[in-house]
Design an enzyme around this catalytic site. Structure first.
Site, PDB file in Angstrom:
ATOM      1  N   TYR A  28       0.867  -1.180   0.000  1.00  0.00           N
ATOM      2  CA  TYR A  28       0.000   0.000   0.000  1.00  0.00           C
ATOM      3  C   TYR A  28       0.897   1.221   0.000  1.00  0.00           C
ATOM      4  CZ  TYR A  28      -4.545   2.219   0.676  1.00  0.00           C
ATOM      5  OH  TYR A  28      -5.704   2.934   0.496  1.00  0.00           O
TER       6      TYR A  28
ATOM      7  N   ASP B 269      -8.394  -0.019  10.275  1.00  0.00           N
ATOM      8  CA  ASP B 269      -9.514  -0.964  10.272  1.00  0.00           C
ATOM      9  C   ASP B 269      -9.385  -1.953   9.115  1.00  0.00           C
ATOM     10  OD1 ASP B 269      -9.914   1.164   8.498  1.00  0.00           O
ATOM     11  OD2 ASP B 269     -12.094   1.117   8.693  1.00  0.00           O
TER      12      ASP B 269
END
Length: 203
Positions: A45, A54
């Protein structure tokens, strides 16, 4: 006895209140999930610090509980879909408006459409404004998950299990075969596993 607390929060404005409440109740300090914790995943990422905690916890929890490859879908304020391959590489995923967010946006950005309660309509064709909005919102989420899962499977060339969590997971899963498991406690179980993986002395 409660001796440790690990919190996953993507609303920084409430963190102090949460910490104070837990400290008052159990006389312990609170740790918050951070992007540099050990998730046992190779996180692809960019930048790594931008990934929502989350999403990271859900992807980690789904991989630990169900093995890879796996797709973790969370249906809440936002709808998120994250993909972990068979080698425990978190490839990334997508973020879309959740059903309540869609309903709020329709109400705020149109002159006459009311804000509706979220519900699964009886069918696609509806005869009132309220049920028509419910159908539009609901089936757009069905279409999102079905299309995304199909395309993800083609992209990674594998057949991952699809795990759904979040407040609307059961409602969505009741009308599609794209979801294999509804796990309402995916994030909470993930926090417990993450706490074991990252003991206090290593933070």
């Amino acid at each position: 006895p409660i001796s440790n607390a690990l919190v996953c929060s993507v609303v920084p404005g409430v963190n102090e209140q949460v910490s104070d409440a837990i400290h008052a109740a159990f006389d312990i300090n609170v740790r918050y999930v951070t992007n540099d914790m050990d998730f046992g995943l190779d996180i692809k990422y960019e930048p790594p610090t931008a990934a929502g905690t989350d999403r990271l916890v859900n992807a980690f929890s789904a991989t630990e509980k169900y093995g890879g490859p796996v797709i973790a879908c969370s249906f809440g304020t936002a709808t998120t879909i994250d993909v972990v391959d068979k080698d425990r590489v978190l490839l990334g995923g997508l973020i879309a408006p959740g059903m309540k967010t869609m309903a709020k946006a329709l109400h705020l950005n149109t002159a006459q459409l009311p804000e509706i309660t979220i519900d699964a309509p009886n069918g696609v064709i509806n005869h009132t404004t309220e049920t028509s909005i419910q159908a539009g919102i609901f089936y757009s989420q069905i279409g999102l998950v079905e299309s995304s899962v199909e395309r993800i499977k083609k992209e990674i060339g594998d057949n991952p299990r699809v795990i759904a969590t979040g407040g609307f997971a059961s409602m969505i899963a009741s009308r599609t075969d794209a979801i294999d498991v509804v796990d309402p406690d995916l994030l909470l179980n993930g926090l417990a596993l993450l706490c074991q993986r990252n003991p206090l002395t290593s933070i």
